[in-house]
Design a protein around this motif. Structure first.
Motif, PDB file in Angstrom:
ATOM      1  N   ILE A  31       3.050  -3.563 -10.687  1.00 11.51           N
ATOM      2  CA  ILE A  31       2.028  -4.330  -9.976  1.00 11.51           C
ATOM      3  C   ILE A  31       1.117  -3.374  -9.203  1.00 11.51           C
ATOM      4  CG2 ILE A  31       1.627  -6.144  -8.272  1.00 11.51           C
ATOM      5  CD1 ILE A  31       2.993  -7.037 -10.892  1.00 11.51           C
ATOM      6  N   ALA A  32      -0.182  -3.579  -9.343  1.00 11.98           N
ATOM      7  CA  ALA A  32      -1.160  -2.610  -8.833  1.00 11.98           C
ATOM      8  C   ALA A  32      -1.063  -2.386  -7.333  1.00 11.98           C
ATOM      9  CB  ALA A  32      -2.576  -3.065  -9.201  1.00 11.98           C
ATOM     10  N   GLU A  33      -0.796  -3.421  -6.550  1.00  6.78           N
ATOM     11  CA  GLU A  33      -0.852  -3.274  -5.096  1.00  6.78           C
ATOM     12  C   GLU A  33       0.199  -2.299  -4.554  1.00  6.78           C
ATOM     13  OE1 GLU A  33       1.355  -6.972  -3.109  1.00  6.78           O
ATOM     14  OE2 GLU A  33       0.148  -7.572  -4.834  1.00  6.78           O
ATOM     15  N   TRP A  34       1.246  -2.044  -5.326  1.00  2.00           N
ATOM     16  CA  TRP A  34       2.271  -1.100  -4.879  1.00  2.00           C
ATOM     17  C   TRP A  34       1.874   0.344  -5.139  1.00  2.00           C
ATOM     18  CZ3 TRP A  34       6.846  -2.261  -2.309  1.00  2.00           C
ATOM     19  CH2 TRP A  34       7.112  -3.624  -2.153  1.00  2.00           C
ATOM     20  N   GLY A  35       0.893   0.554  -5.989  1.00  2.00           N
ATOM     21  CA  GLY A  35       0.351   1.890  -6.196  1.00  2.00           C
ATOM     22  C   GLY A  35       1.046   2.748  -7.235  1.00  2.00           C
ATOM     23  N   MET A  36       2.235   2.349  -7.669  1.00  2.00           N
ATOM     24  CA  MET A  36       2.990   3.209  -8.575  1.00  2.00           C
ATOM     25  C   MET A  36       2.343   3.302  -9.950  1.00  2.00           C
ATOM     26  SD  MET A  36       5.380   4.403  -6.697  1.00  2.00           S
ATOM     27  CE  MET A  36       6.541   5.123  -7.839  1.00  2.00           C
ATOM     28  N   GLU A  37       1.786   2.200 -10.433  1.00  2.00           N
ATOM     29  CA  GLU A  37       1.165   2.261 -11.757  1.00  2.00           C
ATOM     30  C   GLU A  37      -0.075   3.155 -11.735  1.00  2.00           C
ATOM     31  OE1 GLU A  37      -1.882   0.533 -12.866  1.00  2.00           O
ATOM     32  OE2 GLU A  37      -2.348   0.181 -10.763  1.00  2.00           O
ATOM     33  N   GLN A  38      -0.732   3.280 -10.593  1.00  2.00           N
ATOM     34  CA  GLN A  38      -1.863   4.207 -10.509  1.00  2.00           C
ATOM     35  C   GLN A  38      -1.386   5.649 -10.626  1.00  2.00           C
ATOM     36  OE1 GLN A  38      -4.165   4.231  -6.856  1.00  2.00           O
ATOM     37  NE2 GLN A  38      -5.384   5.977  -7.559  1.00  2.00           N
ATOM     38  N   GLY A  89     -25.822  10.230 -18.518  1.00  2.00           N
ATOM     39  CA  GLY A  89     -26.119   9.165 -19.463  1.00  2.00           C
ATOM     40  C   GLY A  89     -25.209   7.967 -19.303  1.00  2.00           C
ATOM     41  N   SER A  90     -23.965   8.218 -18.908  1.00  8.55           N
ATOM     42  CA  SER A  90     -23.011   7.128 -18.705  1.00  8.55           C
ATOM     43  C   SER A  90     -21.775   7.686 -18.020  1.00  8.55           C
ATOM     44  CB  SER A  90     -22.620   6.473 -20.039  1.00  8.55           C
ATOM     45  OG  SER A  90     -21.940   7.409 -20.872  1.00  8.55           O
ATOM     46  N   ILE A  91     -20.948   6.784 -17.522  1.00  8.97           N
ATOM     47  CA  ILE A  91     -19.643   7.144 -16.974  1.00  8.97           C
ATOM     48  C   ILE A  91     -18.583   6.674 -17.957  1.00  8.97           C
ATOM     49  CG2 ILE A  91     -17.990   6.748 -15.114  1.00  8.97           C
ATOM     50  CD1 ILE A  91     -20.250   6.416 -13.189  1.00  8.97           C
ATOM     51  N   GLU A  92     -17.644   7.556 -18.261  1.00 11.82           N
ATOM     52  CA  GLU A  92     -16.558   7.197 -19.171  1.00 11.82           C
ATOM     53  C   GLU A  92     -15.668   6.120 -18.534  1.00 11.82           C
ATOM     54  OE1 GLU A  92     -16.667   8.364 -22.064  1.00 11.82           O
ATOM     55  OE2 GLU A  92     -17.503  10.393 -22.042  1.00 11.82           O
ATOM     56  N   HIS A  93     -15.227   5.159 -19.337  1.00 14.64           N
ATOM     57  CA  HIS A  93     -14.271   4.143 -18.884  1.00 14.64           C
ATOM     58  C   HIS A  93     -12.877   4.664 -19.197  1.00 14.64           C
ATOM     59  CE1 HIS A  93     -17.483   1.251 -18.071  1.00 14.64           C
ATOM     60  NE2 HIS A  93     -18.038   1.663 -19.201  1.00 14.64           N
ATOM     61  N   LYS A  94     -12.151   5.022 -18.154  1.00 14.15           N
ATOM     62  CA  LYS A  94     -10.923   5.795 -18.333  1.00 14.15           C
ATOM     63  C   LYS A  94      -9.678   5.013 -17.946  1.00 14.15           C
ATOM     64  CE  LYS A  94     -12.002   9.031 -15.358  1.00 14.15           C
ATOM     65  NZ  LYS A  94     -13.165   8.454 -14.668  1.00 14.15           N
ATOM     66  N   MET A  95      -8.546   5.551 -18.370  1.00 11.82           N
ATOM     67  CA  MET A  95      -7.237   5.003 -18.040  1.00 11.82           C
ATOM     68  C   MET A  95      -6.924   5.181 -16.553  1.00 11.82           C
ATOM     69  SD  MET A  95      -3.670   6.280 -19.733  1.00 11.82           S
ATOM     70  CE  MET A  95      -2.053   5.796 -19.134  1.00 11.82           C
ATOM     71  N   GLY A  96      -7.346   6.296 -15.985  1.00 11.29           N
ATOM     72  CA  GLY A  96      -7.034   6.602 -14.587  1.00 11.29           C
ATOM     73  C   GLY A  96      -8.148   7.399 -13.935  1.00 11.29           C
ATOM     74  N   ILE A  97      -7.833   8.027 -12.814  1.00 11.84           N
ATOM     75  CA  ILE A  97      -8.792   8.764 -11.974  1.00 11.84           C
ATOM     76  C   ILE A  97     -10.160   8.078 -11.931  1.00 11.84           C
ATOM     77  CG2 ILE A  97      -7.663  11.020 -11.985  1.00 11.84           C
ATOM     78  CD1 ILE A  97      -9.616  11.898 -14.241  1.00 11.84           C
ATOM     79  N   HIS A  98     -10.124   6.763 -11.674  1.00 13.42           N
ATOM     80  CA  HIS A  98     -11.350   5.966 -11.681  1.00 13.42           C
ATOM     81  C   HIS A  98     -12.349   6.409 -10.623  1.00 13.42           C
ATOM     82  CE1 HIS A  98      -8.792   2.509 -13.536  1.00 13.42           C
ATOM     83  NE2 HIS A  98      -9.230   3.335 -14.467  1.00 13.42           N
ATOM     84  N   ALA A  99     -11.861   6.973  -9.523  1.00  9.73           N
ATOM     85  CA  ALA A  99     -12.761   7.331  -8.426  1.00  9.73           C
ATOM     86  C   ALA A  99     -13.430   8.680  -8.642  1.00  9.73           C
ATOM     87  CB  ALA A  99     -12.008   7.322  -7.101  1.00  9.73           C
ATOM     88  N   ASN A 106      -7.137   6.145  -1.662  1.00 10.55           N
ATOM     89  CA  ASN A 106      -6.706   6.321  -3.045  1.00 10.55           C
ATOM     90  C   ASN A 106      -6.652   5.007  -3.817  1.00 10.55           C
ATOM     91  OD1 ASN A 106      -5.832   7.977  -5.205  1.00 10.55           O
ATOM     92  ND2 ASN A 106      -3.705   7.421  -4.812  1.00 10.55           N
ATOM     93  N   LEU A 107      -5.910   4.042  -3.311  1.00  7.91           N
ATOM     94  CA  LEU A 107      -5.776   2.755  -4.010  1.00  7.91           C
ATOM     95  C   LEU A 107      -7.100   1.989  -4.058  1.00  7.91           C
ATOM     96  CD1 LEU A 107      -3.967   0.727  -5.454  1.00  7.91           C
ATOM     97  CD2 LEU A 107      -3.310  -0.192  -3.225  1.00  7.91           C
ATOM     98  N   MET A 150       0.850  -1.193   0.000  1.00 12.53           N
ATOM     99  CA  MET A 150       0.000   0.000   0.000  1.00 12.53           C
ATOM    100  C   MET A 150       0.888   1.247   0.000  1.00 12.53           C
ATOM    101  SD  MET A 150      -3.127   1.398   0.310  1.00 12.53           S
ATOM    102  CE  MET A 150      -4.287   0.273   1.091  1.00 12.53           C
ATOM    103  N   PRO A 151       0.723   2.132  -0.977  1.00 19.27           N
ATOM    104  CA  PRO A 151       1.537   3.349  -1.016  1.00 19.27           C
ATOM    105  C   PRO A 151       1.190   4.276   0.141  1.00 19.27           C
ATOM    106  CG  PRO A 151      -0.204   3.438  -2.656  1.00 19.27           C
ATOM    107  CD  PRO A 151      -0.232   2.053  -2.085  1.00 19.27           C
ATOM    108  N   SER A 152       2.100   5.181   0.453  1.00 18.22           N
ATOM    109  CA  SER A 152       1.893   6.125   1.549  1.00 18.22           C
ATOM    110  C   SER A 152       2.155   7.544   1.061  1.00 18.22           C
ATOM    111  CB  SER A 152       2.827   5.798   2.716  1.00 18.22           C
ATOM    112  OG  SER A 152       4.185   5.923   2.297  1.00 18.22           O
ATOM    113  N   TYR A 153       1.796   8.522   1.892  1.00 18.95           N
ATOM    114  CA  TYR A 153       2.017   9.923   1.548  1.00 18.95           C
ATOM    115  C   TYR A 153       2.279  10.729   2.806  1.00 18.95           C
ATOM    116  CZ  TYR A 153       1.110  14.762   0.221  1.00 18.95           C
ATOM    117  OH  TYR A 153       1.218  16.121   0.035  1.00 18.95           O
ATOM    118  N   LYS A 154       3.266  11.605   2.740  1.00 14.38           N
ATOM    119  CA  LYS A 154       3.598  12.535   3.813  1.00 14.38           C
ATOM    120  C   LYS A 154       3.659  13.936   3.228  1.00 14.38           C
ATOM    121  CE  LYS A 154       5.085  13.503   8.048  1.00 14.38           C
ATOM    122  NZ  LYS A 154       4.234  13.284   9.252  1.00 14.38           N
TER     123      LYS A 154
END
Length: 597
Positions: free
Chosen positions: A422-429, A252-262, A57-58, A1-5
């Protein structure tokens, strides 16, 4: 899980030592922003972003937003509660006028919070960020009744806002838009049309959503001269301020995007929705540009923010991951391998990102301070100079910081090697999320053309000459100062390249406009490099002063000086390559016939 300070100490150094924010206490709202108040805001904002927003975030990216059959949209788990805490904390109205429930503090302080929240959770930060942009547009162009109706609830955070520009057939060229507005005879208009890519267009965070919509009144002139701006609430508002029936606007719909899914990026359908004209008829772009310029600066902050959080996680990983041995011999002989931070190429990637982050933070805060001066100073000359600077810097902040922010997210991902993929590390997000900032609020090629085509010649080049004159004066005044030579000499060379490229445009772009288009992006990056270098010059001067004062910050100041020296040695020389590309002109770019592509 990524972190932030949150980089609280670095922000305080920039505000106090580099920009001297206390020098602006004569401006409205600045006297209230005492060092103690700023420190309290930064500490509380950092705590909120680190502890409440970042953990969402993740999982928020993995869950995304959900549109239901009735057109309603739910945000990921935890977002509603976090947004309520954000609103209850008064963060939405940090820089909003007190008469509408805001705290009237400097926009500069709000910009800091924008960085923190965009690093912690970019998708979440877009909901309040767009609202603040809508607030800014209504403050400038809204009628007294519109301000009374919408602003208190928006500043409170009970209602959110959006901007609706893009349509399926028109993005940058808004003159092509087809959404129409028909007078209802009671002062309102019936708005009909479809808008796409509408961030935060529908969600469950707030009681109401206030859409600012560009449309064309029937009979209006073609092109951009016939566009008007309308305020169109999701729920109509009764005379007593309570919410009435649902308006004729739906997702009408939600765009299916590369990022900012939330963040719910929606297709919005307007079916005779009731709206009210904001500002003057056929002057909608003029009104919307208030929000767009706010948004462009905020998106530049997003580029920095993703670069910062990616750097933090990459640096942490590099200090712990054991792989190979240092070229100079084992650095950790008691361990089976050395941490990868010992390897020069890993450090090169980390230093490229760090040197950018610190200078970019200073640049966005300088731009934000210019906005405050432009809006709050009582001195006309001071206002004009600040407004000139802000106009010049806006495409640079948006374009350069998002281009490099994405590159830096990729660099930080590279430090993690396979785990970066790998997604769980958060960097690709971080990489995916950073990519959108180069596109929305005006793709970066458009920012470059705005800089070269509009901002440079504006007012006879007054803003550009003032900027270059300021940097030149800094170099002249500090070149002989002990410790400043490693910063001033490279900066002066970079400025010389910028001046030469500007002269080349003057001599070669008027007769052949494609030369300007071909070199615009390089010119934007050249100006950005000089601006970042100027920030490093000012930070180096402040760091040397702090060291001389002996206030216990010597180690931090030494780290700044080393990072600044890296920028000047390894990044500033890029100015020469950028200048050469500009002078190459457009011949090779434009030579191939279209069918050969």
């Amino acid at each position: 899980m990524p972190s932030y300070k949150a980089p609280v100490e670095d922000v305080k150094f920039i505000l106090q030592d580099v920009l001297g924010i206390d020098r602006f206490n004569n401006l409205a709202g600045f006297a209230e922003a005492s060092p103690d108040v700023i420190d309290a805001i930064l500490q509380e904002g950092a705590k909120f972003c680190e502890e409440v927003i970042a953990p969402l975030n993740l999982p928020g990216d993995q869950e995304g937003c959900t549109r239901h059959p009735d057109g309603s949209v739910t945000t990921p788990k935890g977002f509603r509660e976090a947004y309520r805490a954000y609103a209850a904390g008064g963060w939405m109205g940090l820089a909003a006028p007190a008469e509408y429930g805001g705290q009237d503090l400097p926009h500069t302080i709000n910009t800091v919070m924008q960085e923190f929240i965009s690093s912690a959770n970019l998708a979440f930060g877009m909901y309040p960020g767009l609202t603040q942009g809508a607030i800014a547009a209504l403050l400038v162009h809204g009628s007294p009744d519109q301000k009374r109706t919408f602003l208190p609830k928006m500043v409170e955070g009970a209602w959110t806002g959006t901007m609706n520009l893009t349509e399926p057939h028109c993005g940058t060229d808004l003159g092509l838009l087809k959404t129409k507005a028909v007078p209802n005879g009671d002062g309102s208009y019936a708005i009909t049309g479809t808008k796409i890519f509408i961030s935060a267009g529908e969600h469950d965070l707030s009681e109401n959503i206030v859409h600012l919509v560009l449309a064309r009144i029937e009979g209006a002139p073609a092109g951009t001269k016939g566009i008007s701006l309308f305020v169109v609430p999701k729920f109509l508002v009764n005379g007593d301020g309570s919410l009435g029936p649902r308006n004729g606007v739906s997702c009408g719909s939600i765009e299916h995007k590369m990022g900012i899914h939330a963040n719910a990026t929606c297709v919005m359908n307007y079916d005779g929705a009731k709206g009210w004209l904001v500002g003057q008829e056929n002057r909608g772009l003029n009104a919307m540009f208030v929000m767009m310029n706010e948004a462009r600066l905020a998106v530049g902050v997003q580029g920095l923010a993703q670069s910062e959080v990616a750097y933090q996680n990459a640096a942490s990983y590099a200090k712990e991951r054991l792989q190979g041995r240092a070229l100079t011999g084992a650095a950790a002989p008691d361990k089976p391998a050395d941490p990868i931070i010992v390897h020069p190429d890993v450090r090169r990637n980390l230093m490229l990102v760090r040197a950018f982050n610190e200078a970019a933070r200073a640049l966005v805060l300088w731009a934000a301070l210019s906005s405050d001066v432009a809006h709050r100073s009582e001195d006309p000359a001071e206002r004009q100079a600040a407004d000139d600077r802000l106009g010049l810097l806006t495409p640079v902040v948006k374009g350069v910081l998002t281009d490099l922010g994405f590159e830096n997210a990729v660099r930080a991902q590279q430090v993690l090697g396979g785990h970066g993929y790998i997604a769980e590390w958060g960097m690709e997000q971080f990489v995916r999320d950073a990519r959108i900032a180069m596109i929305y609020e005006g793709a970066n090629g458009i920012q470059a053309m705005d800089l070269v085509g509009r901002k440079l010649p504006k007012d006879g080049g007054r803003a550009l000459m003032a900027f270059m004159g300021e940097v030149e004066a800094f170099c002249r005044e500090n070149g002989a100062e002990d410790g400043m030579k490693p910063f001033v000499e490279p900066l002066a060379k970079g400025l010389e390249q910028l001046q030469g490229a500007t002269m080349w445009f003057m001599q070669n772009a008027m007769a052949k406009p494609d030369n300007a288009g071909a070199g615009a992006t390089e010119y934007m990056h050249l100006m950005g490099l000089v601006a970042l270098g100027y920030m490093w010059g000012k930070m180096a001067k402040a760091a040397l002063a702090r060291k001389a004062a002996g206030d216990g910050a010597a180690a931090r100041m030494d780290a700044k000086l080393v990072t600044g020296r890296f920028f000047m040695e390894r990044m500033m020389p890029e100015a020469g390559a950028l200048a050469r590309r500009i002078r190459a002109g457009s011949d090779a770019i434009m030579a191939l016939p279209a069918e050969m592509f």
